[in-house]
Design a protein around this motif. Sequence first.
Motif, mmCIF file in Angstrom:
data_model
loop_
_atom_site.group_PDB
_atom_site.id
_atom_site.type_symbol
_atom_site.label_atom_id
_atom_site.label_comp_id
_atom_site.label_asym_id
_atom_site.label_seq_id
_atom_site.Cartn_x
_atom_site.Cartn_y
_atom_site.Cartn_z
ATOM 1 N N MET A 67 -11.259 -9.957 7.373
ATOM 2 C CA MET A 67 -11.066 -9.156 6.292
ATOM 3 C C MET A 67 -10.723 -7.605 6.593
ATOM 4 S SD MET A 67 -14.363 -10.353 3.757
ATOM 5 C CE MET A 67 -13.424 -10.048 2.354
ATOM 6 N N MET A 68 -11.002 -7.282 7.549
ATOM 7 C CA MET A 68 -10.621 -5.886 8.112
ATOM 8 C C MET A 68 -9.057 -5.718 8.084
ATOM 9 S SD MET A 68 -13.524 -4.096 10.174
ATOM 10 C CE MET A 68 -12.476 -2.991 10.690
ATOM 11 N N VAL A 69 -8.644 -6.916 8.796
ATOM 12 C CA VAL A 69 -6.873 -6.855 9.214
ATOM 13 C C VAL A 69 -6.321 -6.913 7.820
ATOM 14 C CG1 VAL A 69 -4.936 -8.052 10.341
ATOM 15 C CG2 VAL A 69 -7.454 -7.658 11.525
ATOM 16 N N GLY A 70 -6.692 -7.670 6.810
ATOM 17 C CA GLY A 70 -6.100 -7.942 5.646
ATOM 18 C C GLY A 70 -6.063 -6.701 4.739
ATOM 19 N N THR A 71 -7.320 -6.088 4.852
ATOM 20 C CA THR A 71 -7.341 -4.879 4.144
ATOM 21 C C THR A 71 -6.666 -3.662 4.704
ATOM 22 O OG1 THR A 71 -9.664 -5.769 3.586
ATOM 23 C CG2 THR A 71 -9.206 -3.198 2.892
ATOM 24 N N GLY A 72 -6.374 -3.851 6.161
ATOM 25 C CA GLY A 72 -5.818 -2.785 6.755
ATOM 26 C C GLY A 72 -4.264 -2.560 6.130
ATOM 27 N N PRO A 118 -13.314 -1.956 -1.926
ATOM 28 C CA PRO A 118 -14.647 -2.257 -2.102
ATOM 29 C C PRO A 118 -15.258 -3.707 -1.637
ATOM 30 C CG PRO A 118 -13.493 -2.414 -4.206
ATOM 31 C CD PRO A 118 -12.389 -1.933 -3.044
ATOM 32 N N LEU A 119 -14.363 -4.526 -1.522
ATOM 33 C CA LEU A 119 -14.881 -5.948 -1.200
ATOM 34 C C LEU A 119 -15.261 -5.864 -0.007
ATOM 35 C CD1 LEU A 119 -15.324 -8.985 -1.696
ATOM 36 C CD2 LEU A 119 -13.008 -9.434 -1.355
ATOM 37 N N VAL A 120 -14.219 -5.438 0.997
ATOM 38 C CA VAL A 120 -14.413 -5.535 2.664
ATOM 39 C C VAL A 120 -16.003 -4.618 2.866
ATOM 40 C CG1 VAL A 120 -13.047 -3.319 3.306
ATOM 41 C CG2 VAL A 120 -13.541 -5.284 4.914
ATOM 42 N N GLN A 121 -15.916 -3.576 2.137
ATOM 43 C CA GLN A 121 -17.293 -2.734 2.157
ATOM 44 C C GLN A 121 -18.575 -3.254 1.787
ATOM 45 O OE1 GLN A 121 -16.602 1.735 1.300
ATOM 46 N NE2 GLN A 121 -14.711 0.690 0.358
ATOM 47 N N VAL A 122 -18.343 -4.004 0.679
ATOM 48 C CA VAL A 122 -19.673 -4.795 0.372
ATOM 49 C C VAL A 122 -19.926 -5.973 1.273
ATOM 50 C CG1 VAL A 122 -20.697 -6.573 -1.292
ATOM 51 C CG2 VAL A 122 -19.528 -4.147 -2.234
ATOM 52 N N VAL A 123 -19.010 -6.619 1.900
ATOM 53 C CA VAL A 123 -19.298 -7.603 2.827
ATOM 54 C C VAL A 123 -19.787 -7.088 3.898
ATOM 55 C CG1 VAL A 123 -17.845 -9.177 4.650
ATOM 56 C CG2 VAL A 123 -17.184 -9.140 1.998
ATOM 57 N N GLY A 166 15.605 1.827 7.382
ATOM 58 C CA GLY A 166 15.650 2.350 5.971
ATOM 59 C C GLY A 166 14.281 2.233 5.152
ATOM 60 N N TRP A 167 14.244 2.732 4.152
ATOM 61 C CA TRP A 167 12.682 2.740 3.629
ATOM 62 C C TRP A 167 12.305 1.444 3.246
ATOM 63 C CZ3 TRP A 167 12.172 1.408 -1.529
ATOM 64 C CH2 TRP A 167 13.321 1.557 -2.360
ATOM 65 N N ARG A 168 13.115 0.235 2.701
ATOM 66 C CA ARG A 168 12.717 -0.770 2.226
ATOM 67 C C ARG A 168 11.996 -1.591 3.137
ATOM 68 N NH1 ARG A 168 14.729 -1.844 -2.952
ATOM 69 N NH2 ARG A 168 16.315 -0.271 -3.447
ATOM 70 N N SER A 169 12.143 -1.322 4.593
ATOM 71 C CA SER A 169 11.791 -2.183 5.641
ATOM 72 C C SER A 169 10.354 -2.104 5.701
ATOM 73 C CB SER A 169 12.179 -1.642 7.062
ATOM 74 O OG SER A 169 11.994 -0.640 7.275
ATOM 75 N N VAL A 170 9.986 -0.918 5.099
ATOM 76 C CA VAL A 170 8.399 -0.670 4.906
ATOM 77 C C VAL A 170 7.523 -1.860 4.304
ATOM 78 C CG1 VAL A 170 6.542 0.909 4.040
ATOM 79 C CG2 VAL A 170 8.484 1.864 5.169
ATOM 80 N N PHE A 171 8.168 -2.363 3.341
ATOM 81 C CA PHE A 171 7.671 -3.439 2.503
ATOM 82 C C PHE A 171 7.428 -4.556 3.067
ATOM 83 C CE2 PHE A 171 8.745 -0.198 -0.423
ATOM 84 C CZ PHE A 171 7.638 0.233 -1.090
ATOM 85 N N VAL A 172 8.496 -4.837 4.060
ATOM 86 C CA VAL A 172 8.547 -6.444 4.872
ATOM 87 C C VAL A 172 7.262 -6.186 5.802
ATOM 88 C CG1 VAL A 172 9.726 -7.440 6.546
ATOM 89 C CG2 VAL A 172 11.234 -6.383 4.490
ATOM 90 N N VAL A 173 6.914 -4.982 6.417
ATOM 91 C CA VAL A 173 6.018 -4.477 7.557
ATOM 92 C C VAL A 173 4.402 -5.034 6.799
ATOM 93 C CG1 VAL A 173 4.802 -3.018 9.027
ATOM 94 C CG2 VAL A 173 7.371 -3.341 8.900
ATOM 95 N N LEU A 174 4.539 -4.337 5.657
ATOM 96 C CA LEU A 174 3.215 -4.655 4.873
ATOM 97 C C LEU A 174 3.028 -5.921 4.443
ATOM 98 C CD1 LEU A 174 3.390 -1.481 2.535
ATOM 99 C CD2 LEU A 174 1.834 -1.617 4.335
ATOM 100 N N GLY A 175 4.011 -6.749 4.071
ATOM 101 C CA GLY A 175 3.789 -8.086 3.550
ATOM 102 C C GLY A 175 3.572 -8.904 4.504
ATOM 103 N N VAL A 176 3.973 -8.770 5.886
ATOM 104 C CA VAL A 176 3.693 -9.700 7.057
ATOM 105 C C VAL A 176 2.238 -9.175 7.291
ATOM 106 C CG1 VAL A 176 4.183 -9.990 9.262
ATOM 107 C CG2 VAL A 176 6.071 -9.913 7.706
ATOM 108 N N VAL A 177 1.960 -7.949 7.498
ATOM 109 C CA VAL A 177 0.483 -7.422 7.871
ATOM 110 C C VAL A 177 -0.423 -8.182 6.897
ATOM 111 C CG1 VAL A 177 -0.792 -5.627 8.394
ATOM 112 C CG2 VAL A 177 1.340 -5.655 9.137
ATOM 113 N N ALA A 178 -0.117 -8.240 5.718
ATOM 114 C CA ALA A 178 -1.120 -8.859 4.991
ATOM 115 C C ALA A 178 -1.206 -10.330 4.846
ATOM 116 C CB ALA A 178 -0.990 -8.430 3.316
ATOM 117 N N LEU A 179 -0.042 -10.972 5.300
ATOM 118 C CA LEU A 179 0.042 -12.508 4.929
ATOM 119 C C LEU A 179 -0.497 -13.180 6.140
ATOM 120 C CD1 LEU A 179 1.030 -15.032 3.781
ATOM 121 C CD2 LEU A 179 3.220 -14.650 4.977
#
Length: 460
Positions: A13-18, A115-120, A160-173
């Motif tokens: 849960m911490m990695v996903g919330t990261g 808040p979910l990861v903190q309650v867990v 470029g700045w749009r690459s930031v959202f690729v990184v975020l999506g992969v880290v969450a997925l």
Amino acid sequence: MSAHKRHVILGIMMVGTGAACISQSMMISALPAIMGEFSVDATLGQLLTTAYIFTLGLFSAVSAFLINRVNAKTLFFAAIGIFIAGCAAALVAPSYGLLLAARLFQSGGAGILLPLVQVVALSVYPKTEYGKAMGIVGIIIGFAPAIGPSIAGFFIDAWGWRSVFVVLGVVALVPALIAVPLLPRDIVPKARHREKFDPLSVVQYVAGLVCCLVAVTMMEASGFSLTALGVLAVGAAVLVVFVRRQLRSDDPMLKLSCFKSRVFAVSTMLVLVGHIAFMTGSVMVPLFVQDIQMDSATVSGLTILPGAVLLGFLNPVTGRYLDKHGPKPLVMVGGTVLVAGTLAFAVLDAETPEWVVTLLYGVRTVGVACLMMPLTAYGCAALPADDLAQGNAIITSFRQIFGSLACSAFIAVMSANSLNELGVDAHGFGVSFIAMTAVIGAGCIAGLLLLPRRGKAEKG
């Protein structure tokens, strides 16, 4: 629950919330490029960060209702899904307005995850180890936003700045896929009393706080006008009505009666002080490096990276110290270090060496580590088990919203006192950090005076 199972659940849960935490600050390094591409000024550009954090706080307010109604595994996947969808929308956004909308959609998932990861964490650890639990969670809540500009600066300069959202999506997925077989359904015990959803309270809370954000943004853009003050007054009046409704309701959206606990009330105030210091520093220091010292996004990210690493290391340490010695030594050290470090920033200028900026940022990080996560644990420990979700919802929502508003307010102070038309120079930056020093000092002194002795706190 075995220690191994506890670590697996919390780790996933911490990695996903990261990803949600990193996303809070990654736009800071992208602002110059986004402002140039969409032809928007600094005030609108900054909304990509402050409005994200603000909306995150709004969604956090309803997290207690969701956590008590939906099992944690389902809620985790739903929140991750919303966040990834927001990343995809931001990746292809053709205009500033759609990019901002995508960021706000992202923040909906983040507002549930935090808040979910903190309650867990508080559910799988005993009350005597709450400091340790929140210290572990603090690795991502404090560390991830702090490294956001560093990571983003590298990707922005390279792709470029749009690459930031690729990184975020992969880290969450990735952690979401890993979590499918490993995450049990019933992690968080359901409260004995299940709240009813109150849409009118949600409308009042959102309307009041949005008015406040609009007012502060107007002040940031054009100074302290009568119109801005009027909008601020309307927002404050709506929030007063909201507070009265929460205190009288049997099923409040936010259980503000938790503030009847002196420990919880004072702890929440000190958490806000720590988070305001953290949030304003992580936004304004990169602005100082890029717009005053005229360095690149990568350099601005690297300047605050050592402080980010230090914060990730210190959060578990200060959490364990809280479990053994209580909060007052942490508040004394944290307040003193934060005041000294913040005041030192007021005398910096364009010629200041980068190592000095990095060192001072690290000094302030020590103060933040002493206040933010330890006092969250201390405040929640004073509440009954059934109120853990509500206590976390209050602290997380207030922390994000006040941090966002304070960040905009201090940027407004900087703009109002700058000697150039851009609203960013060393003089305005210094005045803003002097004002910040006064706020931090007053909050920490009040906290020390109001915190009860440890024995009384434990009885309460």
